[in-house]
Scaffold this motif. Structure first.
Motif, PDB file in Angstrom:
ATOM      1  N   HIS A   1       1.372   1.594  -5.628  1.00 59.22           N
ATOM      2  CA  HIS A   1       0.102   2.011  -5.028  1.00 59.22           C
ATOM      3  C   HIS A   1      -0.176   3.466  -5.408  1.00 59.22           C
ATOM      4  O   HIS A   1       0.728   4.237  -5.752  1.00 59.22           O
ATOM      5  CB  HIS A   1       0.123   1.844  -3.508  1.00 59.22           C
ATOM      6  N   CYS A   2      -1.458   3.851  -5.331  1.00 53.67           N
ATOM      7  CA  CYS A   2      -1.891   5.183  -5.728  1.00 53.67           C
ATOM      8  C   CYS A   2      -1.662   6.171  -4.584  1.00 53.67           C
ATOM      9  O   CYS A   2      -1.942   5.874  -3.419  1.00 53.67           O
ATOM     10  CB  CYS A   2      -3.366   5.156  -6.129  1.00 53.67           C
ATOM     11  N   ASN A   3      -1.163   7.365  -4.931  1.00 55.62           N
ATOM     12  CA  ASN A   3      -0.894   8.397  -3.923  1.00 55.62           C
ATOM     13  C   ASN A   3      -2.091   9.295  -3.652  1.00 55.62           C
ATOM     14  O   ASN A   3      -2.062  10.106  -2.723  1.00 55.62           O
ATOM     15  CB  ASN A   3       0.287   9.272  -4.373  1.00 55.62           C
ATOM     16  N   ASN A   4      -3.138   9.175  -4.455  1.00 55.40           N
ATOM     17  CA  ASN A   4      -4.321  10.024  -4.285  1.00 55.40           C
ATOM     18  C   ASN A   4      -5.084   9.620  -3.026  1.00 55.40           C
ATOM     19  O   ASN A   4      -5.477   8.465  -2.862  1.00 55.40           O
ATOM     20  CB  ASN A   4      -5.227   9.896  -5.517  1.00 55.40           C
ATOM     21  N   ASP A   5      -5.276  10.574  -2.109  1.00 55.33           N
ATOM     22  CA  ASP A   5      -5.948  10.268  -0.841  1.00 55.33           C
ATOM     23  C   ASP A   5      -7.405   9.884  -1.029  1.00 55.33           C
ATOM     24  O   ASP A   5      -7.973   9.133  -0.225  1.00 55.33           O
ATOM     25  CB  ASP A   5      -5.856  11.480   0.107  1.00 55.33           C
ATOM     26  N   SER A   6      -8.034  10.393  -2.089  1.00 53.39           N
ATOM     27  CA  SER A   6      -9.443  10.084  -2.325  1.00 53.39           C
ATOM     28  C   SER A   6      -9.651   8.769  -3.070  1.00 53.39           C
ATOM     29  O   SER A   6     -10.782   8.311  -3.214  1.00 53.39           O
ATOM     30  CB  SER A   6     -10.098  11.219  -3.121  1.00 53.39           C
ATOM     31  N   CYS A   7      -8.570   8.165  -3.562  1.00 57.32           N
ATOM     32  CA  CYS A   7      -8.656   6.900  -4.303  1.00 57.32           C
ATOM     33  C   CYS A   7      -8.241   5.771  -3.368  1.00 57.32           C
ATOM     34  O   CYS A   7      -7.051   5.473  -3.232  1.00 57.32           O
ATOM     35  CB  CYS A   7      -7.762   6.936  -5.546  1.00 57.32           C
ATOM     36  N   LYS A   8      -9.204   5.185  -2.714  1.00 61.01           N
ATOM     37  CA  LYS A   8      -8.918   4.125  -1.740  1.00 61.01           C
ATOM     38  C   LYS A   8      -9.851   2.952  -1.953  1.00 61.01           C
ATOM     39  O   LYS A   8     -10.869   3.043  -2.630  1.00 61.01           O
ATOM     40  CB  LYS A   8      -9.050   4.666  -0.313  1.00 61.01           C
ATOM     41  N   THR A   9      -9.486   1.825  -1.388  1.00 62.55           N
ATOM     42  CA  THR A   9     -10.295   0.613  -1.438  1.00 62.55           C
ATOM     43  C   THR A   9     -10.524   0.101  -0.026  1.00 62.55           C
ATOM     44  O   THR A   9      -9.773   0.437   0.907  1.00 62.55           O
ATOM     45  CB  THR A   9      -9.606  -0.471  -2.286  1.00 62.55           C
TER      46      THR A   9
ATOM     47  N   LEU B   1     -10.554  -2.841   2.661  1.00 64.28           N
ATOM     48  CA  LEU B   1      -9.959  -4.140   2.946  1.00 64.28           C
ATOM     49  C   LEU B   1     -10.132  -4.439   4.433  1.00 64.28           C
ATOM     50  O   LEU B   1      -9.656  -3.681   5.283  1.00 64.28           O
ATOM     51  CB  LEU B   1      -8.467  -4.146   2.567  1.00 64.28           C
ATOM     52  N   ASP B   2     -10.854  -5.520   4.735  1.00 61.17           N
ATOM     53  CA  ASP B   2     -11.149  -5.900   6.124  1.00 61.17           C
ATOM     54  C   ASP B   2     -11.858  -4.781   6.876  1.00 61.17           C
ATOM     55  O   ASP B   2     -11.588  -4.533   8.064  1.00 61.17           O
ATOM     56  CB  ASP B   2      -9.859  -6.295   6.862  1.00 61.17           C
ATOM     57  N   GLY B   3     -12.730  -4.069   6.146  1.00 63.41           N
ATOM     58  CA  GLY B   3     -13.503  -3.007   6.773  1.00 63.41           C
ATOM     59  C   GLY B   3     -12.766  -1.702   6.933  1.00 63.41           C
ATOM     60  O   GLY B   3     -13.305  -0.746   7.500  1.00 63.41           O
ATOM     61  N   LEU B   4     -11.524  -1.627   6.443  1.00 68.07           N
ATOM     62  CA  LEU B   4     -10.719  -0.411   6.574  1.00 68.07           C
ATOM     63  C   LEU B   4     -10.423   0.164   5.191  1.00 68.07           C
ATOM     64  O   LEU B   4     -10.206  -0.577   4.218  1.00 68.07           O
ATOM     65  CB  LEU B   4      -9.404  -0.707   7.299  1.00 68.07           C
ATOM     66  N   ALA B   5     -10.407   1.498   5.078  1.00 68.74           N
ATOM     67  CA  ALA B   5     -10.097   2.179   3.827  1.00 68.74           C
ATOM     68  C   ALA B   5      -8.583   2.275   3.669  1.00 68.74           C
ATOM     69  O   ALA B   5      -7.896   2.848   4.531  1.00 68.74           O
ATOM     70  CB  ALA B   5     -10.722   3.568   3.803  1.00 68.74           C
ATOM     71  N   LYS B   6      -8.061   1.696   2.603  1.00 71.47           N
ATOM     72  CA  LYS B   6      -6.620   1.695   2.367  1.00 71.47           C
ATOM     73  C   LYS B   6      -6.330   2.115   0.926  1.00 71.47           C
ATOM     74  O   LYS B   6      -7.203   2.116   0.070  1.00 71.47           O
ATOM     75  CB  LYS B   6      -6.043   0.299   2.642  1.00 71.47           C
ATOM     76  N   GLN B   7      -5.073   2.490   0.697  1.00 68.84           N
ATOM     77  CA  GLN B   7      -4.672   2.912  -0.639  1.00 68.84           C
ATOM     78  C   GLN B   7      -4.778   1.751  -1.623  1.00 68.84           C
ATOM     79  O   GLN B   7      -4.525   0.594  -1.278  1.00 68.84           O
ATOM     80  CB  GLN B   7      -3.226   3.429  -0.621  1.00 68.84           C
ATOM     81  N   LYS B   8      -5.146   2.079  -2.862  1.00 69.37           N
ATOM     82  CA  LYS B   8      -5.266   1.047  -3.876  1.00 69.37           C
ATOM     83  C   LYS B   8      -3.880   0.538  -4.272  1.00 69.37           C
ATOM     84  O   LYS B   8      -2.976   1.323  -4.547  1.00 69.37           O
ATOM     85  CB  LYS B   8      -5.996   1.584  -5.103  1.00 69.37           C
ATOM     86  N   VAL B   9      -3.736  -0.769  -4.297  1.00 66.85           N
ATOM     87  CA  VAL B   9      -2.476  -1.413  -4.661  1.00 66.85           C
ATOM     88  C   VAL B   9      -2.643  -2.055  -6.033  1.00 66.85           C
ATOM     89  O   VAL B   9      -3.654  -2.720  -6.301  1.00 66.85           O
ATOM     90  CB  VAL B   9      -2.072  -2.466  -3.612  1.00 66.85           C
ATOM     91  N   TRP B  10      -1.652  -1.851  -6.894  1.00 69.59           N
ATOM     92  CA  TRP B  10      -1.749  -2.329  -8.266  1.00 69.59           C
ATOM     93  C   TRP B  10      -0.564  -3.209  -8.644  1.00 69.59           C
ATOM     94  O   TRP B  10       0.554  -3.016  -8.160  1.00 69.59           O
ATOM     95  CB  TRP B  10      -1.781  -1.154  -9.254  1.00 69.59           C
ATOM     96  N   ASN B  11      -0.832  -4.162  -9.520  1.00 62.56           N
ATOM     97  CA  ASN B  11       0.234  -4.790 -10.287  1.00 62.56           C
ATOM     98  C   ASN B  11       0.535  -3.851 -11.451  1.00 62.56           C
ATOM     99  O   ASN B  11      -0.369  -3.424 -12.173  1.00 62.56           O
ATOM    100  CB  ASN B  11      -0.214  -6.167 -10.804  1.00 62.56           C
TER     101      ASN B  11
END
Length: 327
Positions: A258-266, A268-278
């Motif tokens: 997952h991305c550690n950048n606080d400004s890079c979020k997605t 999910l279910d109406g909540l801002a969460k860290q981007k998770v990657w394969n």
């Protein structure tokens, strides 16, 4: 289409629209009959007592991973002693037929993989519609009308397509790259930092730790619960008692990050969460971005290699052992 060569997933491809295409090593082994013919070969070896004895003797001297001349001499002595039996065994028609079958089906497997990425004239590239927030369906429709260009990542510090350190062979990566180049432009691109940076913001990726069970078999007399292992089953073979033990350990995830950048979020279910990657999908997206930047003359940013410091050794007698670091 960008391609990230790996071990289990031989080709992890990503189109410009974000649609992933996976070509696994298992798919190649099945199409090329490698696994099936290897099992038949092992069966023939087990049925021949002399050849089975040869492999048992070779296993005792550890001939596969040695640099000692004494062990190499033992290898030569064993092969010379059983030379007639080895020659008779491996020149049988049924074994030669296995080699020919594997060779023919390897060529067919390579052709099938090429056609999965580069369809014949008049046919379109098959891009499966998957639920992925990074896929742009509008771009996908436009891509099908454009010519195909492949971008293959190269790296491992050697700046070439090679196997990972301390790992088994990936598969016919180089031969496939050569075969693909006969049908469309193929460009090799540096993989530097492509698996360590987020493909959306170039922030650092974090690979979390996960719990994994480690199982091994040891002698019953050597078992001690103080080592953190818990006993599972006890086995008795030829009068010797062994026990299967299990231990829960923390290991760093390889595929999940997952991305550690606080400004890079997605969202999910109406909540801002860290981007998770394969990991492989993210790396193939970065490889594509690196190539686009090179073609358009943009800066590579975090994907640019720095100038390494070169050490110059002093060979004069009065300065041996001293190294000068060039600035």
């Amino acid at each position: 289409i960008s391609i990230d060569p790996n071990n289990d997933v031989m080709f992890y491809c990503t189109s410009e629209s974000g649609v992933p295409i996976k070509i696994t090593k298992g798919y190649y082994n099945e199409k090329s009959h490698i696994k099936r013919n290897t099992q038949k070969m092992k069966k023939y070896i087990r049925e021949n007592k002399t050849i089975k004895l040869v492999y048992e003797k070779l296993a005792l001297i550890g001939y596969k991973s040695t640099i000692k001349l004494s062990q190499y001499d033992q290898l030569i002595e064993i092969i010379r002693f059983f030379w007639d039996s080895i020659w008779t065994f491996y020149t049988q028609n049924k074994l030669q037929a296995l080699e020919l079958d594997t060779y023919i089906n390897k060529q067919k497997a390579n052709h099938n993989i090429v056609r999965r990425l580069i369809p014949k004239n008049g046919k379109k590239l098959k891009l499966k519609n998957k639920k992925n927030q990074y896929i742009n369906d509008n771009v996908t429709k436009d891509l099908l009308k454009k010519p195909i260009m492949l971008i293959i990542g190269k790296g491992n510090g050697s700046m070439s397509i090679s196997n990972l350190k301390n790992k088994g062979p990936k598969g016919p990566i180089k031969s496939l790259a050569l075969e693909l180049s006969k049908f469309c432009p193929v460009i090799l691109t540096d993989e530097y930092n492509t698996s360590k940076k987020c493909s959306s913001c170039e922030g650092d990726l974090e690979f979390p730790y996960i719990q994994k069970s480690k199982t091994k078999r040891i002698k019953l007399s050597e078992y001690s619960s103080a080592d953190g292992f818990s006993a599972l089953n006890t086995h008795i073979k030829k009068g010797k008692k062994t026990v299967s033990v299990c231990k829960i350990i923390n290991v760093q995830a390889h595929k999940f990050c997952h991305c550690n950048n606080d400004s890079c979020k997605t969202t999910l279910d109406g909540l801002a969460k860290q981007k998770v990657w394969n990991r492989d999908y993210n790396a193939s997206r970065n490889i594509l971005n690196v190539m686009i930047r090179k073609v358009t003359g943009q800066s590579l940013g975090a994907f640019k290699r720095g100038n390494p410091k070169v050490s110059q050794k002093c060979w004069s007698l009065d300065q041996q052992g001293i190294e000068k670091i060039s600035k």
